[in-house]
Design an enzyme around this catalytic site. Structure first.
Site, short mmCIF file in Angstrom:
data_model
loop_
_atom_site.label_atom_id
_atom_site.label_comp_id
_atom_site.label_asym_id
_atom_site.label_seq_id
_atom_site.Cartn_x
_atom_site.Cartn_y
_atom_site.Cartn_z
N ASP A 13 0.86 -1.12 -0.41
CA ASP A 13 -0.71 -0.21 -0.31
C ASP A 13 1.26 1.27 -0.20
OD1 ASP A 13 -2.61 -1.37 0.24
OD2 ASP A 13 -2.43 -1.84 2.47
N GLU A 14 2.16 1.17 -0.86
CA GLU A 14 2.84 1.75 -0.26
C GLU A 14 2.16 3.07 -1.77
OE1 GLU A 14 3.94 -1.30 -0.91
OE2 GLU A 14 5.06 -1.29 -0.11
N GLY A 15 1.24 3.37 -2.21
CA GLY A 15 0.82 4.20 -3.62
C GLY A 15 1.61 3.51 -4.64
N LYS A 16 1.75 2.06 -5.20
CA LYS A 16 2.37 1.52 -5.88
C LYS A 16 1.88 1.79 -7.42
CE LYS A 16 2.39 -2.38 -4.43
NZ LYS A 16 1.88 -1.84 -2.79
N GLY A 17 0.70 1.43 -7.07
CA GLY A 17 -0.74 1.94 -9.05
C GLY A 17 -0.66 3.46 -8.98
N ALA A 39 -3.33 -7.80 -3.47
CA ALA A 39 -3.83 -6.20 -3.81
C ALA A 39 -5.05 -5.87 -4.10
CB ALA A 39 -2.50 -6.01 -5.21
N GLY A 40 -4.45 -4.30 -3.89
CA GLY A 40 -5.21 -3.73 -3.91
C GLY A 40 -4.66 -2.01 -4.42
N HIS A 41 -4.68 -1.57 -5.84
CA HIS A 41 -4.15 -0.38 -5.84
C HIS A 41 -4.94 0.82 -6.56
CE1 HIS A 41 -0.41 -3.49 -7.59
NE2 HIS A 41 -0.90 -3.08 -6.12
N THR A 42 -5.10 1.67 -5.54
CA THR A 42 -6.24 2.81 -6.14
C THR A 42 -5.19 3.78 -6.67
OG1 THR A 42 -7.15 2.77 -4.60
CG2 THR A 42 -8.07 4.53 -4.86
N GLN A 223 2.27 -5.99 -3.73
CA GLN A 223 2.31 -6.27 -2.14
C GLN A 223 3.44 -5.31 -1.93
OE1 GLN A 223 1.58 -9.47 -3.85
NE2 GLN A 223 -0.72 -8.87 -2.83
N THR A 299 -8.96 -4.06 0.28
CA THR A 299 -9.74 -4.89 -0.91
C THR A 299 -10.17 -5.33 0.64
OG1 THR A 299 -7.14 -5.54 -1.57
CG2 THR A 299 -8.58 -7.30 -0.99
N THR A 300 -9.40 -5.23 1.44
CA THR A 300 -10.42 -5.75 2.77
C THR A 300 -11.23 -4.10 4.18
OG1 THR A 300 -8.27 -5.55 4.37
CG2 THR A 300 -9.40 -7.22 3.01
N SER A 412 5.13 12.48 -3.69
CA SER A 412 3.61 12.35 -4.40
C SER A 412 3.15 12.97 -3.42
CB SER A 412 3.42 10.86 -4.48
OG SER A 412 1.95 10.37 -4.31
P1 GDP Z 1 -0.88 0.38 -3.41
O1 GDP Z 1 -1.48 -1.16 -2.97
O2 GDP Z 1 0.77 0.29 -3.36
O3 GDP Z 1 -0.74 0.93 -5.04
O4 GDP Z 1 -1.60 2.15 -2.80
P2 GDP Z 1 -3.39 1.39 -2.29
O5 GDP Z 1 -3.56 2.35 -2.95
O6 GDP Z 1 -3.36 0.55 -1.66
O7 GDP Z 1 -2.52 2.60 -1.07
C1 GDP Z 1 -2.21 4.40 -1.64
C2 GDP Z 1 -3.24 4.87 -1.15
O8 GDP Z 1 -2.45 6.31 -0.99
C3 GDP Z 1 -5.09 5.23 -2.25
O9 GDP Z 1 -5.75 4.99 -2.01
C4 GDP Z 1 -4.02 6.10 -3.48
O10 GDP Z 1 -4.63 6.57 -3.76
C5 GDP Z 1 -3.81 6.94 -1.75
N1 GDP Z 1 -2.14 7.92 -2.23
C6 GDP Z 1 -0.87 7.53 -3.76
N2 GDP Z 1 -1.03 8.82 -3.23
C7 GDP Z 1 -0.96 9.78 -3.07
C8 GDP Z 1 0.04 10.82 -1.90
O11 GDP Z 1 1.04 11.60 -2.35
N3 GDP Z 1 -0.95 11.27 -0.91
C9 GDP Z 1 -2.30 10.49 -0.32
N4 GDP Z 1 -2.18 11.65 0.54
N5 GDP Z 1 -2.78 10.11 -1.19
C10 GDP Z 1 -2.33 9.55 -1.64
P1 IMO Z 2 -1.24 -3.88 -2.10
O1 IMO Z 2 -0.66 -4.68 -3.55
C1 IMO Z 2 -0.91 -4.53 2.17
C2 IMO Z 2 -0.79 -8.77 3.28
C3 IMO Z 2 -2.20 -9.43 4.17
C4 IMO Z 2 -1.46 -10.11 5.51
C5 IMO Z 2 -0.31 -10.69 4.65
C6 IMO Z 2 -1.06 -12.22 4.45
O2 IMO Z 2 -2.16 -3.32 -2.25
O3 IMO Z 2 -0.27 -3.21 -1.81
P2 IMO Z 2 -2.64 -12.80 2.03
O4 IMO Z 2 -4.32 -12.47 1.60
O5 IMO Z 2 -1.83 -12.40 0.43
O6 IMO Z 2 -2.30 -13.80 2.54
O7 IMO Z 2 -2.02 -11.80 3.42
O8 IMO Z 2 -0.68 -10.10 3.45
N1 IMO Z 2 -0.87 -7.97 2.02
C7 IMO Z 2 -1.12 -6.67 2.09
N2 IMO Z 2 -0.71 -5.66 3.08
N3 IMO Z 2 -0.55 -4.20 1.21
C8 IMO Z 2 -1.50 -5.45 0.02
O9 IMO Z 2 -1.31 -5.40 -1.18
C9 IMO Z 2 -1.20 -6.73 0.72
N4 IMO Z 2 -1.47 -8.34 0.13
C10 IMO Z 2 -1.68 -9.39 0.58
O10 IMO Z 2 -3.09 -7.93 5.67
O11 IMO Z 2 -1.00 -9.42 6.00
MG MG Z 3 -3.23 -1.51 -2.10
#
Ligand code: GDP
Ligand code: IMO
Ligand code: MG
Length: 437
Positions: A13-17, A39-42, A223, A299-300, A412
Site C-alpha cells: 500500500d505504498e502507492g504503487k498503483g 492486492a488493491g491499487h487505487t 504487496q 481490498t478488505t 507524491s
Molecule cells: P498500492 O497498493 O501500493 O497501490 O497503494 P494503495 O492504492 O493500496 O494505497 C495508497 C492510497 O494512497 C491510495 O488510496 C492512493 O490513492 C493514495 N495516494 C497515493 N499517493 C498519495 C499521496 O501522495 N498523497 C495522498 N494523500 N494519497 C496518496
Molecule cells: P498491495 O498490492 C498490504 C498482507 C495481508 C496479510 C499478509 C498475507 O495493495 O500493496 P494474503 O492474503 O496475501 O495471504 O495475506 O499480506 N497483504 C497486503 N498488505 N497491501 C497488499 O497489497 C497486501 N496483500 C497482502 O494483510 O498481512
Molecule cells: Mg494496496
C-alpha cells in the site's frame, strides 16, 4: 528503450498503483508479475477513482498493453468483476492479456484460507481471506489448476473434479465445513473460461516480442518487500515474491532484461494484518496518520496500522531489491505535524543495530531509535517542484536520501496524477551507484 521494475519497499500500500499509472504514460507494456486479488491499487484520474486488484495499473492508457503474468494467481470471478468495472467507466480492456501458465484461485482456496486463519486463532497471519496462500500452496504441490487447464474443457472436467473431491476431504475433516459440489464448480469455471478465453496468451513469448522490438516494459509488483515469502517478516508475509528478483520469474524474462528498479515508499509506514512493526504508533499521531492518509485497505477495508518511517527496513529494501531510486509518496499526510520521527537504527538487548534482522523473532524484539526532525506545518499538496516545498519538507526528503543512500526521483503529495513532483527522471536520471555507497 528501458525496462523498469516498480516495487513496494514496505508492507504494501505504498502507492504503487499511482506511481505505476504515472510511469505507464511512457510504457508500451505493463506486466503484473505476482500476487492475486489480495492486492488493491487505487488510481485517481480526473477525480475518477479506479480500484484495481489484478489488472495492471497501466490499463488506463489505451495504447499500453497490460499483461497478467505467469507468477500471478487469477481469481476469475473477481477479474471478471474488475473488467466489468473498467468497461462501465469507459476503459477499454482490448489490450489486456493473461498468461496461460498463471494459476487459478478456486472456491476451495478461499474457504481454506478463511478456515485456516480461524483455526490458527492467536497465531493467525491476518490474510486478506482471498485464497492466495492455498492457491500458491497447490502450485508448489503441483496440484494447481492453471489458466491453460481452464481453457481445455476435458482437462478442466477431469482435474477440477479430482481437485474438488480432494479438497472436500480437507473441508469436511479438517475444518468441519460442508463439501463443495464438483459439478457446480466445473459449470461455473467453464463459464468463466469462455469469458476469459480472448485474453489468454503465452505471456513470456509476448513479453519477449516486446523486448525484441525494444519497447518500454514496466514490471509492476504487488504487496511489498517485507511481505515477500522468502525475504519478508515470515510467517507474516504473503505467499509470493514481490521483491525485484520475483519480477523475472513471474514475468518469464531473464535478469539481463532489466534496466532499472524503482522502489515506492510512503513518507511514513503502514501495515495491514498481523506481525511485528517496530515503528507502529498506537497513539493520536498514529490516528492522525490513519485519518489524513485514509489508511483503510482497498481490498478488505481493514484499518491499516500506522507508524513512522523506518530507515532500517528502507535500507534493507534498497539492498534486497537492488533499488536504483525511490518514489516517496504521501508526503502531504505529514503536513500538520510539529515534529516527525525517522527510525535510524534499532535497539536490541542494549545494542544498536543498523541492519534488518532476517530472524523474525529477533525483529519482533527490536525497538526503534529515532531521529526527530521538525515538521513544516504547511500544505504541500499544490507544490509543483522540490524548491516549492517548505524547507523542512525538503530537509526531511534529504534526510531520507542520505539515510537510505539512494536518490529520490519522485515525490507524491496527493492521490491525483498532477500532485506529483518529478525531482529527477526516474528512468534515465541519476541512480544509486554501488561505488558511491
Ligand atoms: P498500492 O497498493 O501500493 O497501490 O497503494 P494503495 O492504492 O493500496 O494505497 C495508497 C492510497 O494512497 C491510495 O488510496 C492512493 O490513492 C493514495 N495516494 C497515493 N499517493 C498519495 C499521496 O501522495 N498523497 C495522498 N494523500 N494519497 C496518496
Ligand atoms: P498491495 O498490492 C498490504 C498482507 C495481508 C496479510 C499478509 C498475507 O495493495 O500493496 P494474503 O492474503 O496475501 O495471504 O495475506 O499480506 N497483504 C497486503 N498488505 N497491501 C497488499 O497489497 C497486501 N496483500 C497482502 O494483510 O498481512
Ligand atoms: Mg494496496
Amino acid at each position: 528503450m528501458a525496462n523498469v521494475i516498480v516495487i513496494g519497499t514496505q508492507w504494501g500500500d505504498e502507492g504503487k498503483g499511482k506511481i505505476t499509472d504515472l510511469l505507464s504514460r511512457s510504457a508500451d507494456v505493463v506486466v503484473r508479475y505476482q500476487g492475486g486479488i489480495n492486492a488493491g491499487h487505487t488510481v485517481v484520474v480526473n477525480e475518477q477513482t479506479f480500484k484495481l486488484h489484478l489488472i495492471p495499473s497501466g490499463i488506463l492508457y489505451p495504447q499500453t498493453e497490460c499483461i497478467i503474468g505467469s507468477g500471478t494467481v487469477v481469481d476469475p470471478q473477481i477479474l471478471l468483476e474488475e473488467l466489468e468495472q473498467l468497461h462501465r467507466l469507459g476503459v477499454s480492456t482490448d489490450n489486456l492479456f493473461i498468461a496461460e501458465t498463471a494459476h487459478v484461485t478456486m472456491p476451495y482456496h478461499r474457504l481454506i484460507d478463511k478456515a485456516s486463519e480461524t483455526q490458527r486463532a492467536e497465531h493467525k497471519i491476518g490474510t486478506t481471506g482471498r485464497g492466495i496462500g492455498p492457491t500458491y500452496a497447490d502450485k508448489s504441490e503441483r496440484v494447481g489448476i492453471r489458466i491453460l487447464d481452464l481453457m481445455d474443457k476435458d482437462v478442466l472436467q477431469k482435474r477440477l473434479r479430482w481437485a474438488v473431491e480432494q479438497k472436500n476431504i480437507v473441508l469436511e475433516k479438517m475444518y468441519d465445513l460442508p463439501p463443495l459440489d464438483p459439478q457446480e464448480v466445473i459449470t461455473c469455471y467453464t463459464e468463466y473460461a469462455e469469458l476469459l478465453k480472448p485474453y489468454v496468451v503465452d505471456a513470456s513469448l509476448k513479453i519477449d516480442e516486446a523486448i525484441r522490438k525494444r519497447l518500454n516494459i514496466l514490471f509492476e509488483g504487488a504487496q511489498g518487500t517485507l511481505l515477500d515469502l522468502d525475504h519478508g517478516t515470515y510467517p507474516y508475509v504473503t505467499s509470493s515474491n514481490p521483491i525485484a528478483g520475483g519480477a523475472c520469474i513471474g514475468a518469464g524474462v531473464g535478469p539481463t532484461t532489466i534496466d532499472r528498479i524503482i522502489g515506492v515508499s510512503k513518507a511514513y509506514t503502514t501495515r495491514v494484518g498481523e506481525g511485528p512493526f517496530p515503528t507502529e504508533l498506537n497513539d493520536c499521531t498514529g490516528e492522525l496518520l490513519c485519518d489524513r492518509g485514509a489508511e483503510f485497505g482497498t481490498t478488505t477495508g481493514r484499518r491499516r496500522r500506522c507508524g513512522w518511517f523506518d530507515g532500517v527496513i528502507g535500507r534493507y529494501a534498497v539492498r534486497i531489491n537492488g533499488l536504483d531510486c525511490l518514489a516517496i509518496t504521501k508526503l502531504d499526510v505529514l503536513d500538520e505535524l510539529d515534529e516527525i520521527n525517522v527510525c535510524v537504527a534499532y535497539e536490541l538487548d542494549g545494542q544498536e543495530i543498523r541492519d534488518f534482522p532476517s530472524n523474525a523473532r529477533v525483529f519482533a524484539k527490536c525497538r526503534p531509535i529515532y531521529k526527530s526532525l521538525p515538521g513544516w506545518k504547511a500544505s504541500t499538496q499544490d507544490c509543483k517542484s522540490l524548491t516549492e516545498l517548505p524547507l523542512a519538507a525538503q530537509s526531511y526528503l534529504k534526510f531520507l536520501e542520505d539515510l537510505l543512500e539512494i536518490p529520490i526521483a519522485i515525490v507524491s503529495i496527493g492521490a491525483s496524477r498532477g500532485q506529483t513532483i518529478i525531482v529527477e527522471d526516474p528512468i534515465h536520471g541519476p541512480k544509486r551507484g554501488l561505488l558511491n555507497v
